[in-house]
Structure formats: structure tokens, C-alpha cells
Enzyme design. Structure first.
Site, PDB file in Angstrom:
ATOM      1  CB  ALA A  51     -13.636  30.987 -16.949  1.00 36.33           C
ATOM      2  CB  CYS A  52     -13.019  35.884 -19.390  1.00 34.51           C
ATOM      3  SG  CYS A  52     -13.097  37.670 -19.189  1.00 34.51           S
TER       4      CYS A  52
END
Length: 217
Positions: A51-52
Site C-alpha cells: 500500500a502507498c
């Protein structure tokens, strides 16, 4: 531990099972008996994710949980003062001149006077030495000071500066994206690529006084 008076004793390790040379690299700090430090705050947890941005959010949240807040704007520093810092840092790096293999962390006042410098193989260690020296001298927090490091500015560098209230952090190289995010969250003026008469400002441009319009990232 927040005050010099909390420390009962600082001594080198004397454990006979540890190699003699290594003992000089280990320092034992004994706190006063009435103190009960929260050791859980010293734990370090690592995780990976696809996930960013989640790592950055978790890092920012952890600093807020520990009670750190945005650093207030107190005064402006002329750009000419910032320009002068790299040469002063370089001239004071005595061990680097002999070995070519050390980083440095330097402490300046807002007029650009070099107050203290520490060197180490790692820039994080150099900053630890610098902050530790000021802690033992009873000078913290460093609300009216500038810190400059000889390498790039990482999250760890900015985090250490937040804990002692440093408003301006400069580096000769680039910051990491998380360093920029943290600096903006806690209102630190973050300067990178400080070389000669040029530098980039990534956050906190309000603290830098210039004679003409400037652009910042």
C-alpha cells in the site's frame, strides 16, 4: 527521561565477556531509582506493505502519540546565513579531512555561528552525538538553532530534530519523501542540496528571508 538531572551515572561497559576494544563502544546509563521509564516506547517495529503511504502515516502518528507538535515560527533567517553553512561545516570536519570517510552533524545559531560539530561513520550517529552533547550540557530544546548534516536528510534525521525542537534542518544532499512529509507535518524548514549559493526548500519557506521571489518544491 527529559532532563540531565534524571541521569545518575554514565560509564563505559566493563563486562569481561565483551572484547576490550568493543567496551569503549558501549555506554551504560543509570537512571535515578525513582524513575520508571516506559520501555515500550523504545521498541522498533518493522513491516512491509504494497500500500502507498501507510508507512509515512504510521510514522507521523507515532510522533503525535508521543506528544510532539508542530514547531512554532519564531523568526526569519536570511538566505545569506544559509549559504554560509556548508563551508563552515566543511572547515570544522577535522577527522573527515584525514580519512575522507565520516559524516558530520553541526549546530548553528540563527546568525550562522557554528556552535558545535560531531562526526561519525553514520550521519544518524553524528546527530545523536550532537544532541546528546547538548542534552548533557542542559541546553535543550534547540528552538533557536539550525542543524546541518553532511549527507542526505532522512526520516530519522527529521524525527530526531523534532524531538529537540530544531526549526531548520539543512543537508548537502536530497531529502527522502518521508522526511519531506514529516517536516511539513511538524512545521520544520527543510533545506536540501545546499551547495554554494543554491538550495532547495521543501517545507517551511516562511523562515527563510530572501531579497527576491523564490520557488520551492
Amino acid at each position: 527521561m527529559k532532563n540531565r538531572e534524571d541521569i545518575e551515572k554514565i560509564s563505559y561497559c566493563i563486562d569481561p565477556e565483551i572484547d576490550g576494544e568493543q567496551r569503549q563502544n558501549i555506554v551504560n546509563i543509570t537512571l535515578k531509582s525513582e524513575l520508571n521509564p516506559n520501555l515500550k516506547t523504545l521498541e522498533r517495529h518493522f513491516f512491509t506493505t504494497s500500500a502507498c503511504g501507510i508507512c509515512g502515516k504510521a510514522s507521523i502518528e507515532s510522533l503525535h502519540i508521543k506528544g510532539f507538535s508542530a514547531i512554532p515560527l519564531k523568526s526569519e533567517v536570511p538566505a545569506e546565513v544559509i549559504y554560509s553553512l556548508p563551508e563552515k561545516l566543511s572547515n570544522a570536519q577535522r577527522v573527515f579531512k584525514s580519512t575522507g570517510g565520516l559524516h558530520a552533524a553541526a549546530l548553528f545559531d540563527t546568525q550562522g555561528e557554528l556552535l558545535k560539530l560531531r562526526e561519525d561513520v553514520g550521519r544518524h550517529n553524528a546527530l545523536d552525538k550532537l544532541i546528546g552533547s547538548e542534552f548533557l550540557a542542559g541546553i535543550l530544546p534547540l528552538n533557536n538553532h539550525i542543524v546541518m548534516v553532511s549527507g542526505r536528510s532522512s526520516f530519522e534525521i527529521i524525527q530526531k530534530c523534532i524531538t529537540v525542537g530544531v526549526p531548520i534542518v539543512c543537508a548537502v544532499s536530497a531529502p527522502s519523501s518521508l522526511a519531506v512529509e514529516i517536516a511539513r507535518e511538524f512545521n520544520i524548514t527543510l533545506i536540501g542540496f545546499l551547495r554554494g549559493k543554491k538550495f532547495n526548500i521543501y517545507s517551511g519557506v516562511e523562515r527563510i528571508k530572501v531579497g527576491q521571489k523564490i520557488e520551492y518544491t
